[in-house]
Design an enzyme around this catalytic site. Structure first.
Site, PDB file in Angstrom:
ATOM      1  N   ILE A  17       0.836  -1.210   0.000  1.00 42.96           N
ATOM      2  CA  ILE A  17       0.000   0.000   0.000  1.00 42.96           C
ATOM      3  C   ILE A  17       0.872   1.262   0.000  1.00 42.96           C
ATOM      4  O   ILE A  17       0.573   2.236  -0.704  1.00 42.96           O
ATOM      5  CB  ILE A  17      -0.951  -0.039   1.221  1.00 42.96           C
ATOM      6  CG1 ILE A  17      -2.006  -1.152   1.021  1.00 42.96           C
ATOM      7  CG2 ILE A  17      -1.628   1.309   1.433  1.00 42.96           C
ATOM      8  CD1 ILE A  17      -2.864  -1.450   2.246  1.00 42.96           C
ATOM      9  N   ASP A  62      13.492   2.266  11.228  1.00 39.25           N
ATOM     10  CA  ASP A  62      12.486   1.484  11.957  1.00 39.25           C
ATOM     11  C   ASP A  62      11.630   2.487  12.736  1.00 39.25           C
ATOM     12  O   ASP A  62      12.132   3.158  13.644  1.00 39.25           O
ATOM     13  CB  ASP A  62      13.200   0.522  12.917  1.00 39.25           C
ATOM     14  CG  ASP A  62      12.233  -0.333  13.714  1.00 39.25           C
ATOM     15  OD1 ASP A  62      11.050   0.061  13.881  1.00 39.25           O
ATOM     16  OD2 ASP A  62      12.652  -1.402  14.186  1.00 39.25           O
ATOM     17  N   VAL A  63      10.351   2.589  12.379  1.00 40.56           N
ATOM     18  CA  VAL A  63       9.516   3.649  12.973  1.00 40.56           C
ATOM     19  C   VAL A  63       9.232   3.447  14.466  1.00 40.56           C
ATOM     20  O   VAL A  63       8.725   4.350  15.120  1.00 40.56           O
ATOM     21  CB  VAL A  63       8.169   3.823  12.220  1.00 40.56           C
ATOM     22  CG1 VAL A  63       8.393   4.249  10.785  1.00 40.56           C
ATOM     23  CG2 VAL A  63       7.311   2.564  12.305  1.00 40.56           C
ATOM     24  N   ASN A  89       2.006   4.766   7.329  1.00 41.81           N
ATOM     25  CA  ASN A  89       1.511   3.549   6.674  1.00 41.81           C
ATOM     26  C   ASN A  89       2.238   2.291   7.149  1.00 41.81           C
ATOM     27  O   ASN A  89       1.672   1.199   7.095  1.00 41.81           O
ATOM     28  CB  ASN A  89       1.682   3.718   5.152  1.00 41.81           C
ATOM     29  CG  ASN A  89       1.575   2.406   4.416  1.00 41.81           C
ATOM     30  OD1 ASN A  89       0.485   1.905   4.179  1.00 41.81           O
ATOM     31  ND2 ASN A  89       2.728   1.817   4.057  1.00 41.81           N
ATOM     32  N   TYR A 155      -2.625  -6.493  16.841  1.00 48.31           N
ATOM     33  CA  TYR A 155      -2.872  -5.743  15.599  1.00 48.31           C
ATOM     34  C   TYR A 155      -4.147  -4.915  15.738  1.00 48.31           C
ATOM     35  O   TYR A 155      -4.156  -3.703  15.464  1.00 48.31           O
ATOM     36  CB  TYR A 155      -2.978  -6.725  14.423  1.00 48.31           C
ATOM     37  CG  TYR A 155      -3.136  -6.049  13.078  1.00 48.31           C
ATOM     38  CD1 TYR A 155      -2.034  -5.489  12.423  1.00 48.31           C
ATOM     39  CD2 TYR A 155      -4.374  -5.969  12.449  1.00 48.31           C
ATOM     40  CE1 TYR A 155      -2.169  -4.867  11.191  1.00 48.31           C
ATOM     41  CE2 TYR A 155      -4.518  -5.347  11.216  1.00 48.31           C
ATOM     42  CZ  TYR A 155      -3.408  -4.802  10.589  1.00 48.31           C
ATOM     43  OH  TYR A 155      -3.559  -4.186   9.365  1.00 48.31           O
TER      44      TYR A 155
END
Ligand SMILES: NC(=O)c1ccc[n+]([C@@H]2O[C@H](COP(=O)([O-])OP(=O)(O)OC[C@H]3O[C@@H](n4cnc5c(N)ncnc54)[C@H](OP(=O)(O)O)[C@@H]3O)[C@@H](O)[C@H]2O)c1
Length: 260
Positions: A17, A62-63, A89, A155
């Site tokens: 995405i 790495d966010v 995202n 999640y």
């Protein structure tokens, strides 16, 4: 062009995405800074954009790590001078397990990427946006934030948390010219994440992945899956002035699966 002269950070821009959002935004005139952990993927997308005549750059990051988030924002400013739009995202699916099987480490990892990452990046870009009195943040949540599915507790919690963060940010930012919205995509089968989920569910249920997916699609009003391009179109709408009066919303891009 809807985003002429703008600068967008897209996390998870190396595939799926995020890659589709990068292509869509670049075609509409935005410079794009792509961030993810796999260098070959972000470099390939940035190169593809540059060959097509767009402004693009990539950074390995790495966010879930604060210094990496600072490096992402620094890179956008170094390459393009400013940040107008942040697309949070990047995401991981995490364990496909029941709550009692999920380890605290697995829980923290998913929350770290899917929820802490957007928080870290938002707090870094907002002061600049407030100073200018304009900007936009788009958070990629999921139908998992709204539905009730088995075996995806970290999640689902991260994506529902992201919807909450979206509303709080929108409330804080609205009078300062910044809009914050989220997208809740349904199943996008072309992505690595969707394929991993399909296989993991099939393994758990001892079922055929194609049959399982067909049964899921039956529950969508449109009876068909979404594409990464569908999600990118929605992101473009939320980033552009075409959605000028929209903030604090979670937009379902799910073919008719969630209704709030
Ligand atoms: N696919 C679906 O059906 C679906 C449905 C609803 C919502 N979503 C959401 O859409 C977003 C995009 O997912 P996708 O389907 O395109 O999945 P994907 O193909 O697995 O892509 C995920 C992207 O996020 C990056 N990423 C993962 N962990 C990261 C980290 N710690 N730091 C930086 N980048 C990281 C990945 O790159 P690296 O691994 O190289 O870091 C990759 O570029 C996710 O937030 C996902 O939850 C997907």
């Amino acid at each position: 062009m809807l985003l002429a002269g703008q600068v967008t950070i897209i996390t998870g821009g190396g595939r799926g995405i995020g890659r589709a959002i990068a292509a869509r935004f670049a075609r509409e005139g935005s410079a794009v800074l792509l961030a993810a952990r796999t260098q070959s993927q972000v470099d390939a997308v940035a190169a593809e954009m540059s060959v097509a005549g767009h402004k693009a750059a990539a950074i390995v990051a790495d966010v879930s790590h604060e210094p990496d988030c600072q490096a992402i924002v620094n890179a956008a400013r170094k390459h393009f001078g400013r940040v107008d739009i942040l697309v949070n995202n990047a995401g991981v699916l995490g364990p496909v397990k029941s709550v009692e099987e999920v380890s605290p480490k697995e829980w923290d990892e998913v929350i770290g990427v899917n929820l802490r990452g957007p928080f870290l990046l938002s707090r870094l870009v907002l002061p600049e946006m407030y100073q200018r009195g304009s900007g936009g943040i788009i958070n990629i949540s999921s139908v998992a934030a709204k539905g009730a599915f088995q075996w995806n507790s970290p999640y689902a919690a991260s994506k529902a948390g992201l919807a909450g963060l979206t509303r709080t940010l929108a409330a804080e930012a609205a009078r300062k010219g910044v809009r914050v919205n989220a997208i809740c995509p349904g199943p996008v089968p072309e992505t690595e994440m969707s394929q991993m989920l399909g296989q993991a569910l099939a393994d758990r249920l001892h079922a055929d992945p194609d049959e399982l997916f067909k049964a899921l699609l039956e529950k969508l009003l449109q009876g068909k899956p979404q594409t990464a391009a569908d999600v990118a179109d929605a992101a473009l709408f939320l980033a552009s002035s075409q959605s000028a009066a929209i903030t604090g919303q979670t937009l379902n891009v799910d073919g008719g699966m969630s209704f709030y």
